[in-house]
Design an enzyme around this catalytic site. Structure first.
Site, PDB file in Angstrom:
ATOM      1  N   LYS A  34      48.528  29.668 108.731  1.00  0.00           N
ATOM      2  CA  LYS A  34      48.912  30.974 108.399  1.00  0.00           C
ATOM      3  C   LYS A  34      49.454  31.593 109.690  1.00  0.00           C
ATOM      4  CE  LYS A  34      46.606  34.398 105.670  1.00  0.00           C
ATOM      5  NZ  LYS A  34      47.533  34.817 104.658  1.00  0.00           N
ATOM      6  N   GLY A 112      39.991  29.990  98.889  1.00  0.00           N
ATOM      7  CA  GLY A 112      38.801  30.387  98.632  1.00  0.00           C
ATOM      8  C   GLY A 112      37.472  30.142  99.478  1.00  0.00           C
ATOM      9  N   HIS A 463      36.618  -4.545  81.598  1.00  0.00           N
ATOM     10  CA  HIS A 463      37.626  -5.046  80.758  1.00  0.00           C
ATOM     11  C   HIS A 463      38.456  -3.927  80.132  1.00  0.00           C
ATOM     12  CE1 HIS A 463      39.326  -6.568  76.904  1.00  0.00           C
ATOM     13  NE2 HIS A 463      39.358  -7.574  77.661  1.00  0.00           N
ATOM     14  N   ARG A 569      46.669 -13.787  84.585  1.00  0.00           N
ATOM     15  CA  ARG A 569      45.055 -13.938  84.145  1.00  0.00           C
ATOM     16  C   ARG A 569      45.318 -14.739  82.716  1.00  0.00           C
ATOM     17  NH1 ARG A 569      43.955  -8.569  85.797  1.00  0.00           N
ATOM     18  NH2 ARG A 569      42.310  -8.446  87.292  1.00  0.00           N
ATOM     19  N   ARG A 625      46.927 -17.901  87.413  1.00  0.00           N
ATOM     20  CA  ARG A 625      45.607 -18.035  87.829  1.00  0.00           C
ATOM     21  C   ARG A 625      45.081 -19.034  86.742  1.00  0.00           C
ATOM     22  NH1 ARG A 625      41.591 -13.406  88.355  1.00  0.00           N
ATOM     23  NH2 ARG A 625      41.268 -13.887  86.134  1.00  0.00           N
ATOM     24  N   GLU A 760      38.128 -13.855  96.951  1.00  0.00           N
ATOM     25  CA  GLU A 760      37.181 -12.906  96.213  1.00  0.00           C
ATOM     26  C   GLU A 760      35.847 -12.976  96.344  1.00  0.00           C
ATOM     27  OE1 GLU A 760      38.482 -12.963  91.945  1.00  0.00           O
ATOM     28  OE2 GLU A 760      38.434 -15.021  91.943  1.00  0.00           O
ATOM     29  N   SER A 779      45.428 -14.889  97.640  1.00  0.00           N
ATOM     30  CA  SER A 779      45.462 -13.587  96.783  1.00  0.00           C
ATOM     31  C   SER A 779      44.071 -12.998  96.879  1.00  0.00           C
ATOM     32  CB  SER A 779      46.095 -13.757  95.392  1.00  0.00           C
ATOM     33  OG  SER A 779      46.269 -12.422  94.989  1.00  0.00           O
ATOM     34  N   THR A 782      40.237  -8.251  95.000  1.00  0.00           N
ATOM     35  CA  THR A 782      39.337  -7.424  95.533  1.00  0.00           C
ATOM     36  C   THR A 782      38.341  -6.696  94.559  1.00  0.00           C
ATOM     37  OG1 THR A 782      41.040  -5.718  95.360  1.00  0.00           O
ATOM     38  CG2 THR A 782      40.688  -6.636  97.752  1.00  0.00           C
ATOM     39  N   ASN A 783      38.423  -6.796  93.353  1.00  0.00           N
ATOM     40  CA  ASN A 783      37.618  -6.588  92.353  1.00  0.00           C
ATOM     41  C   ASN A 783      36.332  -7.364  92.590  1.00  0.00           C
ATOM     42  OD1 ASN A 783      39.703  -5.022  91.095  1.00  0.00           O
ATOM     43  ND2 ASN A 783      40.143  -6.793  89.647  1.00  0.00           N
ATOM     44  N   ASP A 784      36.480  -8.582  92.508  1.00  0.00           N
ATOM     45  CA  ASP A 784      35.266  -9.291  92.658  1.00  0.00           C
ATOM     46  C   ASP A 784      34.483  -9.314  94.147  1.00  0.00           C
ATOM     47  OD1 ASP A 784      34.266 -10.889  90.520  1.00  0.00           O
ATOM     48  OD2 ASP A 784      36.123 -11.748  90.107  1.00  0.00           O
ATOM     49  N   TYR A 866      52.146  -8.835 100.347  1.00  0.00           N
ATOM     50  CA  TYR A 866      52.678  -8.009  99.138  1.00  0.00           C
ATOM     51  C   TYR A 866      51.288  -7.618  98.356  1.00  0.00           C
ATOM     52  CZ  TYR A 866      50.944 -12.095  96.384  1.00  0.00           C
ATOM     53  OH  TYR A 866      49.980 -13.253  95.964  1.00  0.00           O
TER      54      TYR A 866
HETATM   55  C1  PEP Z   1      39.660  -9.695  91.283  1.00  0.00           C
HETATM   56  O1  PEP Z   1      38.596 -10.175  91.332  1.00  0.00           O
HETATM   57  O2  PEP Z   1      39.933  -8.718  91.941  1.00  0.00           O
HETATM   58  C2  PEP Z   1      40.832 -10.156  90.499  1.00  0.00           C
HETATM   59  C3  PEP Z   1      41.926  -9.895  90.629  1.00  0.00           C
HETATM   60  O3  PEP Z   1      40.394 -10.751  89.327  1.00  0.00           O
HETATM   61  P1  PEP Z   1      39.711 -10.521  88.243  1.00  0.00           P
HETATM   62  O4  PEP Z   1      39.752  -8.895  88.176  1.00  0.00           O
HETATM   63  O5  PEP Z   1      40.440 -11.081  87.026  1.00  0.00           O
HETATM   64  O6  PEP Z   1      38.293 -11.048  88.376  1.00  0.00           O
HETATM   65 MG    MG Z   2      38.282 -12.060  90.256  1.00  0.00          MG
END
Ligand code: PEP
Ligand code: MG
Length: 891
Positions: A34, A112, A463, A569, A625, A760, A779, A782-784, A866
């Site tokens: 400001k 606020g 899922h 997948r 995969r 992973e 690759s 990053t989920n697992d 990527y």
């Molecule tokens: C993961 O684990 O990040 C992944 C891409 O595989 P999925 O989610 O199918 O386990």
């Molecule tokens: Mg996985």
């Protein structure tokens, strides 16, 4: 840079408002947004009521030591003297009193956080001066009682309600409804009552001395930096505590001095659509707070032209000047005091996603900004909003329950509880919301048929979440307060019951579940989005691929600009109605021969799947995969079989059928795992049942051979999941290469293909140098990797993660936003080690983080080639990847 407690040059107070203005726009860190912009407007010759800014450095020094450096007091006193000189008014004067406002102003606006004190300088004597000077007794006492309320509330921390109830009582006694109906003597009495409230609440008299008032107000603003509200706001908006706030002290101007006065707010372009038109509203004879409080209905800015043509013309010229200068849409506040226009504020205007996009593209076309700047003007989150329907912002509704915002967008439909029912209803053109405890791959058809999905259990990578994002469908996951009662075809949230067929609305961007139908707004994706993203593509260095398992999703992703498939997948292909019998046969097979026979049935179908994908991608890379999930996922559930058995026995079904079901049940039971996420899945399946992976590789290579023969150029990338030790990869790869080579020999066709791996599991990241001896690409899953680094089950984290986030134990859901410090460190290690063995190894990320903006930017900074994400997030990733480059260059 001014920061911490370092005192740059002992200048703590910056004057603004005339040719001696000392600040400028670039000094936001020191003067706050400001203050810096008020100074900048003064520098541009735009009329602003004069005043001064006390720097953020003073805030930090004061908060640390509890006292001000001596120079600060001197500099404030000198600034007040200068202000008196410039305005021709005097602080505390009984003839022509100087009145001021005191406002906070951090680097970024924090709405606020801290209220404003207006009319400071009024006391029992100066109020008489103000009355005489303006010839308006009512105005003077109205200002006084407002000041006492604000000072009491903001500076003395007295509950606002105390003043409000005295005001209400007064109105009641006098039989009036509006504040504006109170006359001067009523307001005078109120002022007395308010002082009494202050005396009672604080034990001391209201400070009559203006300089004391000023000092107390400044202290209060600085202290407000550390109040709970501000701390929470900072946490939510990632604003560092060490920034501090500045204080702006500004001479008052009055919009409520009669019919040639007024006050308003405006945007230099339409903040909803981005259209290039002056947009705003104002009130004649009013103070700023009246506009905000909604007591009277403001008028559109266009009518100001008729009411006060000269002031309007000046305002119009100023807004052009401001936009040209700041080169962005501005949000401005102004006051007209007896025909004279003053600007009180200018700042970058908040806007909708659609407006952000239009303004960015328009401004490039108008030559105001360059493409690079335009790319920074739209956030990836805004792009996300543009791609999905949203709740109508005008709609009124009550949120019944909240789960995780698993897949963005809003949807309305009738509640159904099974995938089959969803499909039936959809066929009859009914819109449905599929409500499930959790979804499984069998529900795919129903998910596809539904408008949106609501689950009781499961996290951001459950899922339901992954599949819904892939489909671009709204999903609220892990909505734990929902209880489904399948017996009565209903669900309940505390004492509310929703029956099958009732309408609900879900908002997958916020995680809300709403009873009934809420109006939705479907944003039109305009050509401007393509334009902006094409500029982003010119800047970004990292590739953007998609996670897709069907030609349809792959096509959607290509249309969104995907440059290949980063993750197909294959298990999703096993669930088709035409495949599941063969898949089950394969799993239930008691010997290799029977299993092979079942796999032979699947081979042509898999081959067709891959041909479909390769065709859509037309020569772009496609990473396939091999099968990952535990096999029992493909089998019927124990309860289902038990039901069937019961009814067979009751109906005296054939012995052989009973025997068959019993056998399946035995097999299902034997395959149950306590911890399937850490169980018999990924490459462990490939190692124990090599014929499954062999069939898949054969399908991939045969598909490629066929298309090659047709002239298409394909380099399949075969990816092995869940590798933790290089030996797993080595052994699997050996097998696969043998199959691939023999298929090529059979078909008399030769081409390159790559064999790579998901990284992973922590062990894979830590030993990536060894794994890179075999892997031709990485690759990161990053989920697992998040699941195994934190030890948080992907499917069960919904039970505790919301509490973690609410209590700031974690800043965000690590399944949605990559945990850079922990999981990200493993990714970094994996990249470094992988490249130490194979310097040119291609590395991507295909976990859900591949489409999350901060994770995409992190990925760029640590050297990924990527990212791969669900189709609807491809545009987000493209923009985020470009912004990552710009941010790196600018730092
Ligand atoms: C993961 O684990 O990040 C992944 C891409 O595989 P999925 O989610 O199918 O386990
Ligand atoms: Mg996985």
């Amino acid at each position: 840079m001014h920061g911490g407690n370092s005192v740059a040059d002992n200048k703590f107070v910056y004057f603004f408002g005339n040719e001696e203005t000392e600040g400028k726009n670039s000094m936001k860190d020191l003067l706050g947004g400001k203050g810096a912009n008020l100074a900048e407007m003064a520098n541009l010759g735009i009329p602003v009521p004069p005043g001064f800014t006390i720097t953020t450095e003073v805030c930090l020094l004061y908060l640390e030591k509890g006292v001000y450096p001596e120079e600060v007091i001197d500099q404030i006193n000198n600034a007040v003297i200068k202000l008196e000189k410039v305005t021709g008014k005097k602080f505390g004067d009984t003839e022509n009193p100087l009145l001021i406002s005191v406002r906070s102003g951090a680097r970024v606006s924090m709405p606020g956080m801290m209220d404003t004190v207006l009319n400071l300088g009024l006391n029992d004597d100066t109020v008489i001066g103000l009355s005489k000077k303006t010839g308006n007794d009512r105005f003077a006492y109205d200002s006084y009682r407002r000041f006492l309320t604000m000072f009491g509330d903001v500076v003395l921390d007295i509950e606002h309600e105390k003043f409000e109830s005295a005001l209400s009582a007064k109105k009641k006694t006098l039989g009036v409804i509006q504040d504006t109906e109170l006359d001067a003597s009523a307001l005078k009495e109120l002022a007395e009552q308010f002082k009494e409230i202050i005396r009672k609440e604080t034990g001391t008299d209201f400070p009559q001395e203006p300089r004391k008032q000023l000092q107390m107000a400044i202290d209060a603003v600085f202290n407000s930096w550390n109040n709970q509200r501000a701390i929470t706001y900072r946490r939510l908006n990632n604003i560092p505590g060490k920034w501090g706030t500045a204080v702006n002290v500004q001479s008052m101007v009055y919009g409520n001095m009669g019919e040639t006065s007024g006050t308003g707010v405006a945007f230099t372009r339409d903040p909803a659509t981005g259209d290039k038109r002056f947009f705003g509203e104002y009130l004649m004879n009013a103070q700023g707070e009246d506009v905000v409080a909604g007591i009277r209905t403001p008028e559109p800015i266009s009518t100001l032209k008729d009411n006060l043509p000269e002031a309007y013309a000046r305002l119009e010229a100023i807004y052009h000047k401001l936009e040209d200068h700041f080169r962005d849409m501005q949000d401005i506040e102004f006051t007209i005091e007896e025909g004279k226009l003053f600007m009180l504020q200018t700042r970058t205007g908040k806007r909708t996603a659609a407006a952000a996009l239009k303004i960015a593209v328009d401004m490039v076309n108008e030559g105001l900004i360059d493409k690079r700047t335009a790319v920074t003007r739209v956030s990836p989150e805004q792009i996300d909003r543009l791609l999905h329907p949203t709740l109508d912002s005008q709609a009124e509704f009550e949120v019944l329950a909240t789960g995780l915002p698993a897949s963005p967008g809003a949807a309305v439909g009738k509640v159904v509880f099974t995938a089959e029912h969803a499909e039936e209803m959809a066929k009859a053109n009914e819109k449905v919301i599929l409500v499930r405890t959790e979804t499984s791959p069998e529900d795919i058809g129903g998910m596809d048929a539904a408008q949106g999905i609501l689950t009781v259990r499961g996290g951001m990578t459950s899922h339901a979440a992954v599949v819904a994002r892939g489909m671009g469908k709204p999903c609220v996951a892990g909505c734990g307060s929902v209880t489904i009662d399948m017996a009565s075809c209903a669900f309940s949230v505390s004492d509310v019951t929703i029956n099958e067929g009732d309408y609900v609305t879900i908002d997958g961007s916020t995680g809300s579940l709403i009873l009934g139908e809420v109006e939705l707004v479907t944003p039109g994706v305009s050509g401007e989005l393509d334009t902006l993203l094409s500029w982003a593509d010119e800047i970004r260095e990292m590739g953007v691929r998609t996670n897709a398992d069907t030609p349809h999703d792959a096509q959607v992703a290509r249309d969104f600009g995907a440059e290949g498939i980063g993750l197909c997948r294959t298990e999703h292909m096993f669930f088709g109605e035409d495949r599941i019998p063969a898949v089950r046969e394969m799993i239930l097979a008691e010997d290799t021969e029977v299993r092979k026979a079942a796999l032979d049935k699947l081979l042509p179908m898999q081959k067709e799947d891959f041909i479909g994908l390769f065709k859509v991608m037309d020569g772009l890379p496609v990473t396939i995969r091999l099968l990952d999930p535990p096999l029992h996922e493909f089998l019927p559930k124990h309860e289902e079989l038990a039901d069937k058995l019961r009814s067979l026995e009751a109906e005296k079904g054939s012995d052989s059928e009973i025997e068959r079901i019993k056998k399946i049940m035995e097999r299902v039971d034997s395959m149950v795992e306590v911890n399937p996420m850490l169980g018999h899945r990924g490459c462990r399946l490939g190692i124990t049942y090599p014929e499954i992976y062999e069939m898949q590789v054969r399908a991939i290579i045969e598909a490629a051979c066929e298309l090659k023969a047709g002239g298409m150029d394909i380099v399949p990338e075969i990816m092995i999941p869940l590798v933790s030790h290089v030996n797993e990869l080595r052994s699997t790869k050996e097998d696969l290469v043998e199959v691939a080579e023999s298929v090529m020999a059979e078909k008399n066709c030769k081409f390159d293909y790559l064999v790579g791996t998901m990284i992973e599991l922590p062990r894979a990241a830590l030993t990536a140098d060894k794994i890179a001896e075999e892997a031709e690409f990485f690759s990161f899953g990053t989920n697992d990797l998040t699941q195994t680094t934190f030890g948080f089950s992907r499917d069960d984290a919904g039970k505790f993660l919301p509490v973690y986030i609410e209590n700031s134990i974690l800043p965000s859901d690590p399944f949605a936003v990559l945990d850079q410090e922990g999981v990200g460190e493993l990714v970094k290690i994996g990249i470094e080690k992988g490249r130490s063995t194979r310097p040119d190894i291609k590395i991507g990320i295909c976990g859900e983080h591949g489409g999350e903006p901060s994770s995409v930017k992190f990925g760029y900074n640590i050297g990924l080639n990527y990212v791969s994400c669900s189709p609807f997030r491809v545009p987000i990733a493209r923009l985020a990847a470009a912004q990552a480059v710009i941010e790196k260059q600018d730092n």
